[in-house]
Design a protein around this motif. Sequence first.
Motif, PDB file in Angstrom:
ATOM      1  N   CYS A  45      -2.369   0.042   6.689  1.00  0.00           N
ATOM      2  CA  CYS A  45      -1.559   0.541   5.241  1.00  0.00           C
ATOM      3  C   CYS A  45      -2.882   0.407   4.553  1.00  0.00           C
ATOM      4  CB  CYS A  45      -0.260   0.267   5.029  1.00  0.00           C
ATOM      5  SG  CYS A  45       1.163   0.733   6.520  1.00  0.00           S
ATOM      6  N   GLU A 102      -0.917   8.513   8.679  1.00  0.00           N
ATOM      7  CA  GLU A 102      -0.316   7.193   8.259  1.00  0.00           C
ATOM      8  C   GLU A 102      -0.659   7.718   6.930  1.00  0.00           C
ATOM      9  OE1 GLU A 102       0.623   4.321   8.424  1.00  0.00           O
ATOM     10  OE2 GLU A 102       1.166   4.649  10.631  1.00  0.00           O
ATOM     11  N   SER A 106       1.734   8.221   3.098  1.00  0.00           N
ATOM     12  CA  SER A 106       1.435   6.504   2.700  1.00  0.00           C
ATOM     13  C   SER A 106       2.397   6.875   1.020  1.00  0.00           C
ATOM     14  CB  SER A 106      -0.284   6.205   2.288  1.00  0.00           C
ATOM     15  OG  SER A 106      -0.081   5.665   1.703  1.00  0.00           O
TER      16      SER A 106
END
Lengths: 938, 199
Positions: A45, A102, A106
């Motif tokens: 992340c 992702e 995010s």
Amino acid sequence: MAEEIDDNEFYRENFSADSDWEVFNAQLGEILQKWNVNMPDAVRCFKQGELYRCKWRVERELLDTLKNGIEVEFHQAILDDVAKGEHEEQEGNCMQRTHLHEDLMSMANTFGPPLRRTSSDLHTLARIYGLRRFILMHPVNAKSNFMKSTSEFNFFLSAAAVVAAEVGSVVPIFVQIYDPNWNFYTGVAMAPALRTNFRLIGLDQAPTECRYLMGLLTLFKEKIPNNYSSSSAQPAKVSVCTTYALDTMRIRLPMYVPFDHGLSSEDIFVEGVDSIHLDLQQFYALPHGYTPESCTEMFVVYTWPELSEHVAFDSEQRSDFIPSKAPLGKIYLSVEASSYLSCCLKDYKSVANITRSLVSYVGRNFSGISSGAETTNPLDQLTEHQLGSKRIGGRSNYELPTQSTLTKRLPGPMTESELSELLAYLFPDMHPEMALFPYNKQSFKDKFDPMRIKSAVPDSLVCRLSCLLTTCHAHLGSLEGMAQLWAAFTRQLRLLWDNSLAIPGISGGFPDTRTCLLHQKLQMLNICVERRVQRESVSKRKQQEQKKANISEDDNDDDDDDCDDDDGEFFDCDDVNSGSSSPVKAVLSFKPEGRLRQLGLNERLLDEPEEFLYIPQTQEPVPKTEDQLQDDAEAMLKLGPGSGLTTEMMCTSLLSDMEAFKAANPRGIMEDFIRWYSPKDWEEIQDENGEIHHQLSVRMTTEGNTWQMVWQQAKPVPIARQKRLFDDTHEALKVLHYLETRKMNEIYELTIIPTLHTAILKLIDIFSIAHVEDLFSTQVEQLLGDLCRLSRSNSDTAHSVNYQNLLDDLSELERRFYQFKCFERLSGYPRRSSREQVKQQFKEILKNDNSCTILNKKLAAAGDVIGSGGSLYDILNPKLEQDMSERLISKDYVIRLDGDTKTNEKGINYLGPQFLRAIVTGEKLRLCGAFTESTTFV
Amino acid sequence: MADRAIKLLVIGESGVGKSSLIRRFVENKFDENHDVTIGMDFKSKVMNVDGIDYKVALWDTAGAERFRSLTPSFYRKALGAILVYDITNRDTLVKLEAWLAELDSYSDNPNIAIIVVGNKIDQDRVVDRQEGRNFARKHRALFIETSARCDQFVSDVFKEIVEKIVSSEYFDNGQMNPNGMEIGSNDSDLDGNASTCYC
């Protein structure tokens, strides 16, 4: 082409009829494979705001298609690795989920700073979608009317999709569409059974409903695949940020140029802008102040980082997205400031490339001596009696002989009085009536700067001169002014030398190779003056003694010598009488001469037990500047290792000492000399009977020992009659000649380090008066460290050192100071906030990309006053409330919807992320969508 | 080739064997009776470290007191200094303090690499190894004991210091970094050397 071919059969294939598209695919495929775009993602992340801080790596390849150059760029964010623990969390996730998914989902990098730093290499695409990796294709030549039509970019987009599927690329590939006003891209990203389509559009006049969240949500819902609305009841996540512009802050720090009395046109009073003056503790001959254009633009940004689509309402009639309801607020300061100091230094840098000679500016013979006179016999000038007597008599008051050459005006842009004002600054003792800045004698005795910048003592003559030259170059007549000042400076030096006066503002002693070359040269000149004064006073005294002696007929030379001072008085042989052919006259008598003192208390000569062993007066060591040392070292290197010539070079001082020793100890032998000179080689020996003897060491008595040979050559000659090892006159004239013959770029090289050094000191002074040293201490230290390194690296490399980075850092630091001044005023210092508070928040600005939190409801709830912005919010909010709608410059909406990442019984059903960003600036609207569709059933 | 030049200084009291160390290293000769150095002398040798040739110039200084005013002029641009003492004479180690001070005040390189060498281990020892080590540690220098006469560990002296210099940040940049690495701060290094030079 793809037919099955038996290996044994005749093999042929024909690619000659391939279309452009196929060839392009093959080329692109090769590049993508080279870039390893299919490598498994180490998905981790993002950290908060990481994307806006990190550096980027960009790889580029050129392709030639359809007679147009296409550049393919691969952008990758360089993220630092984080501990593995964080990865593992991700591993339970859906196999289909790639880093792209992702990134799109995010929440950490939704909104970047509202200001684009020019230095930032963050690409628009990364900023819009929050991507860490992407590939971009665009025409090499931006003006080549290409990639405009749908067919053109579909050519590339379809190629991208095919190739991405072929090589298993999970990196999104974009095609830039040519448009003069908007950044248009279209792109595609493949993932197992998923395809994400990127579309960017821009509208100059958007329908009103599309400028608010409610309309955008409707749009979003229309765009996402059907199975979302049916299968998942998940609400979309919404992030919003609004940007308001505050009034631009202008603080006037007017230009100051030392010694410039003309009213500068730039200093005209600007209405509505009050000017403040920078205070300094000391005087520095460098300009300061900021250009009138300097200003700080300020933006307040309110953020709603994560909301559910149902929570907030936002339409033309009513909006929840108003400052007073925002959970997070930040202020951004964008500063544009250029300082006169930095500008002046940058200007000076251009002198490095100017190889014009000094003479071409100020004319020949500016120094006051004809070029011929210097070479014929400078001694004639020096031995002139009239001058000599004046020299000694008139030391206290500087009544100097007025020579026509010295008053002759130097050609140049500065007037006589302007120039003499500058000279009064450099040589305060010479112009007591106008000197404002005497040298602080104490500072020259202080220990040398621990940072060891190869410069000179702060505020020394070298620093003053260097700064003045820089200032002259920028403000007082450019190169001509600079040349005029340098010429005046060298003329002044010659005047000092001709009158045996020391140069002021220079550290005493031998040339110190840890200081800059210019300083060493001046130290050398001072040593010459010192030796000359010594030499002349001694010879004068000798003359008087001679007279006395002649009267009394009493010869007591020995006693005189013995009671001479210990400070190495130097007797020069009479240059005029002795002539150059035989400077040495051996003393044949045994009358001792040139004794300094006894060696020990009771050391006697070996062969003459009656006589004490005397240390002779010896010639002082020869001072050298670093360029001379360099020449010496090079000469030694050229002569080659271990050559006899090297020894010979070294033997001159040994010979001089031996001759002086022989003169002082007429009956001394080599052993006596060694006892004084190298006591280690006078060895103690115990014989069989236990008696102690002394003898010369074996190494001193070996056949062909150089010491023995020199001893043989040495005649008893006291230093008074020896040839001078150091010819002060010659050396002084060499220094003067050196300085007078510098070209402009050489003058620059000599002075740039002291100038930069002083500039940094000036900044330190400004900061300390403004009580902000602590804010900028790291930057200042960095500058000093860099300068230290630069100052040492240039000593003998032919190419000049590049100071660009240092200058950039310096002007950045000055920019920051201006920013601080603006922020200080914005914060209402000193009435509404304390200095500590302002500094605390400014630290955040320095660290946090020019932004500072003014509102954080979470922290405020926790009672953290400073962290939550404190008083700054109270100061700013009323300003905003007045004309909120006018100050609103942009709204940013991001709507996200993610598929269910958990795999259920039916198998793969991850639907991929859906993403829409809308940027509303006035009536303009930019929509950036990334919608994912399943390719399973396509 | 020229930019891979390293200037080393060899300093210490008179008669400790500075010239002998250099001579042993460069020419692999030992001569009890060679000339007493006057002022400065120098020899050079090409050394290979990690496959790269370095031209090492060894500047030999005269130990005699009288030359002290002459020698500092040659300290410029030295990247390393070899401080030699005689293990049969404690005074020569004590005097190294003064040499070091001299080096400190005349060297223009604040990060000069230093190795302390106790020479003449073929003779009767007066100075304990520990004393030399302590001195070296105090000044963050490398330490080694040698015999120029018996050719023990002489080449190690030059190898150690040249490796130290080329591995330092300073050498890579061709610039001096005031915040560069600390030379000889690694104590295990010292122990390693000390154990090898027992004889």
